[in-house]
Write a protein that holds these residues in place. Sequence first.
Motif, mmCIF file in Angstrom:
data_model
loop_
_atom_site.group_PDB
_atom_site.id
_atom_site.type_symbol
_atom_site.label_atom_id
_atom_site.label_comp_id
_atom_site.label_asym_id
_atom_site.label_seq_id
_atom_site.Cartn_x
_atom_site.Cartn_y
_atom_site.Cartn_z
ATOM 1 N N PHE A 4 0.713 8.983 -2.484
ATOM 2 C CA PHE A 4 -0.102 9.441 -3.610
ATOM 3 C C PHE A 4 -1.115 8.381 -4.019
ATOM 4 C CE2 PHE A 4 -0.611 9.648 -8.309
ATOM 5 C CZ PHE A 4 -1.311 10.845 -8.370
ATOM 6 N N LEU A 5 -0.676 7.130 -4.144
ATOM 7 C CA LEU A 5 -1.583 6.047 -4.541
ATOM 8 C C LEU A 5 -2.617 5.773 -3.453
ATOM 9 C CD1 LEU A 5 0.909 3.566 -6.250
ATOM 10 C CD2 LEU A 5 -0.649 5.175 -7.341
ATOM 11 N N LYS A 6 -2.225 5.942 -2.196
ATOM 12 C CA LYS A 6 -3.177 5.766 -1.099
ATOM 13 C C LYS A 6 -4.286 6.809 -1.173
ATOM 14 C CE LYS A 6 -0.104 3.604 2.308
ATOM 15 N NZ LYS A 6 0.562 3.764 3.629
ATOM 16 N N LYS A 7 -3.924 8.021 -1.548
ATOM 17 C CA LYS A 7 -4.926 9.078 -1.684
ATOM 18 C C LYS A 7 -5.905 8.758 -2.806
ATOM 19 C CE LYS A 7 -2.183 12.882 0.199
ATOM 20 N NZ LYS A 7 -1.511 14.181 -0.095
ATOM 21 N N LEU A 8 -5.392 8.211 -3.894
ATOM 22 C CA LEU A 8 -6.284 7.805 -4.990
ATOM 23 C C LEU A 8 -7.210 6.683 -4.539
ATOM 24 C CD1 LEU A 8 -3.972 7.770 -8.156
ATOM 25 C CD2 LEU A 8 -5.418 9.615 -7.306
ATOM 26 N N LYS A 28 -2.096 -0.950 -9.080
ATOM 27 C CA LYS A 28 -1.260 -2.145 -9.181
ATOM 28 C C LYS A 28 -0.123 -1.989 -10.193
ATOM 29 C CE LYS A 28 -4.651 -5.633 -7.752
ATOM 30 N NZ LYS A 28 -5.404 -6.847 -8.171
ATOM 31 N N HIS A 29 -0.328 -1.119 -11.200
ATOM 32 C CA HIS A 29 0.671 -0.995 -12.274
ATOM 33 C C HIS A 29 1.000 0.471 -12.560
ATOM 34 C CE1 HIS A 29 -0.174 -5.261 -13.119
ATOM 35 N NE2 HIS A 29 -1.455 -4.931 -13.049
ATOM 36 N N PRO A 30 1.423 1.239 -11.564
ATOM 37 C CA PRO A 30 1.659 2.681 -11.784
ATOM 38 C C PRO A 30 2.734 2.972 -12.825
ATOM 39 C CG PRO A 30 2.563 1.966 -9.670
ATOM 40 C CD PRO A 30 1.719 0.836 -10.178
ATOM 41 N N GLU A 31 3.824 2.219 -12.805
ATOM 42 C CA GLU A 31 4.898 2.488 -13.760
ATOM 43 C C GLU A 31 4.459 2.179 -15.187
ATOM 44 O OE1 GLU A 31 8.474 0.551 -12.636
ATOM 45 O OE2 GLU A 31 8.682 1.661 -10.751
ATOM 46 N N GLU A 32 3.654 1.143 -15.351
ATOM 47 C CA GLU A 32 3.143 0.817 -16.672
ATOM 48 C C GLU A 32 2.238 1.931 -17.193
ATOM 49 O OE1 GLU A 32 0.042 -2.350 -18.650
ATOM 50 O OE2 GLU A 32 1.325 -3.057 -17.016
ATOM 51 N N ILE A 33 1.433 2.504 -16.308
ATOM 52 C CA ILE A 33 0.541 3.601 -16.698
ATOM 53 C C ILE A 33 1.348 4.779 -17.232
ATOM 54 C CG2 ILE A 33 -1.124 5.312 -15.865
ATOM 55 C CD1 ILE A 33 -2.307 2.549 -16.042
ATOM 56 N N THR A 34 2.466 5.086 -16.580
ATOM 57 C CA THR A 34 3.267 6.246 -16.990
ATOM 58 C C THR A 34 3.916 6.057 -18.357
ATOM 59 O OG1 THR A 34 5.295 5.434 -15.922
ATOM 60 C CG2 THR A 34 3.777 6.756 -14.575
ATOM 61 N N GLN A 35 4.002 4.812 -18.815
ATOM 62 C CA GLN A 35 4.674 4.535 -20.084
ATOM 63 C C GLN A 35 3.691 4.138 -21.188
ATOM 64 O OE1 GLN A 35 7.628 1.539 -19.180
ATOM 65 N NE2 GLN A 35 8.446 2.703 -17.458
ATOM 66 N N SER A 36 2.399 4.218 -20.911
ATOM 67 C CA SER A 36 1.395 3.745 -21.867
ATOM 68 C C SER A 36 0.490 4.873 -22.338
ATOM 69 C CB SER A 36 0.533 2.648 -21.232
ATOM 70 O OG SER A 36 1.321 1.565 -20.789
ATOM 71 N N ARG A 37 -0.120 4.637 -23.497
ATOM 72 C CA ARG A 37 -1.133 5.558 -24.005
ATOM 73 C C ARG A 37 -2.503 5.072 -23.560
ATOM 74 N NH1 ARG A 37 0.974 6.648 -30.245
ATOM 75 N NH2 ARG A 37 3.032 7.504 -29.663
ATOM 76 N N TYR A 69 0.546 12.451 -15.794
ATOM 77 C CA TYR A 69 1.658 13.332 -15.472
ATOM 78 C C TYR A 69 1.850 13.413 -13.959
ATOM 79 C CZ TYR A 69 4.841 17.274 -15.584
ATOM 80 O OH TYR A 69 5.937 18.065 -15.415
ATOM 81 N N ALA A 70 0.743 13.519 -13.233
ATOM 82 C CA ALA A 70 0.827 13.571 -11.769
ATOM 83 C C ALA A 70 1.463 12.300 -11.227
ATOM 84 C CB ALA A 70 -0.559 13.777 -11.170
ATOM 85 N N LEU A 71 1.102 11.171 -11.809
ATOM 86 C CA LEU A 71 1.661 9.887 -11.388
ATOM 87 C C LEU A 71 3.163 9.851 -11.658
ATOM 88 C CD1 LEU A 71 1.088 7.081 -10.262
ATOM 89 C CD2 LEU A 71 0.498 6.327 -12.566
ATOM 90 N N ILE A 72 3.584 10.358 -12.810
ATOM 91 C CA ILE A 72 5.012 10.416 -13.131
ATOM 92 C C ILE A 72 5.758 11.249 -12.102
ATOM 93 C CG2 ILE A 72 6.712 11.329 -14.775
ATOM 94 C CD1 ILE A 72 4.729 10.602 -17.014
ATOM 95 N N ARG A 73 5.177 12.415 -11.772
ATOM 96 C CA ARG A 73 5.828 13.304 -10.815
ATOM 97 C C ARG A 73 5.994 12.628 -9.450
ATOM 98 N NH1 ARG A 73 9.079 15.972 -11.579
ATOM 99 N NH2 ARG A 73 8.764 17.121 -9.640
ATOM 100 N N HIS A 74 4.957 11.921 -9.006
ATOM 101 C CA HIS A 74 5.022 11.320 -7.686
ATOM 102 C C HIS A 74 5.943 10.103 -7.653
ATOM 103 C CE1 HIS A 74 2.184 13.771 -5.396
ATOM 104 N NE2 HIS A 74 1.540 13.927 -6.525
#
Length: 256
Positions: A4-8, A28-37, A69-74
């Motif tokens: 998923f991140l490679k596609k982005l 670089k920080h996908p998990e942080e993105i899912t938990q941030s506003r 949301y898409a990032l969370i799902r992946h």
Amino acid sequence: MNIFLKKLQKKQETLSPLEQQVLEYIIKHPEEITQSRIHEIAEKIYVSTATISRTSQALGYSGFQEMKYALIRHLEDEQRPVYHPSKNLTQLAERIQRELTQTLQLIQQEALETGAKLLAESQRIEFFGVGSSFSCCFEAARKLTFAGRIADAREDWDELRIVANHLTAKDAAILVSYSGETMLALEYAAILKERKVPIIAIIGSKNTPLEKFASIVFHVEVVNGYYGEIDMSSRIPMHLVLELLILHYIESYVEQ
């Protein structure tokens, strides 16, 4: 880095310098993105929230929330079982058996009966499925046609959009999507919802954006499978749900 991140990342060249900065931080920080506003991310990378929104749209999403949301799902998908395809028939049979068994456990009898009634009362039935999901739609539409219903499955994306804009509340739409978040599927669903068209959704993941548009939802169990970057995930559970739905319609509403 997951697929998923490679596609982005492949879309990086189409972005402005500021948007590239946002994308780089996401990668670089996908998990942080899912938990941030959005404003928290903006403060950390010294850009405006509008820039983050534009970046999300440039990546193919309606905005930051949908991209998040898409990032969370992946990221969740990474935790799901992944099989590595091989020509070993025993392993293949065991995987398919597990998927079918778990899918059957998810199906509710009431949903099948409601879905069959909807098929019987609709003037026409249109199937919406893109990519690998199209084969499920084509086969199901063919069977319904032989059962005496006006049913069709179309492969052309623009044609699907036109059809969605012409259906009415007297018709029915069946959407098949493995992820439940494909942009085209969501676009068609939004059009259908606005036109008050009843929607049956068959989805390979739970808690997806597509569910909010559907009148009836069937979840199927599909184990992620990739050969390199090729998606080898099965669509057999989706065929199973469609088969059961059509059989319920025939047995309940078609004179033998």
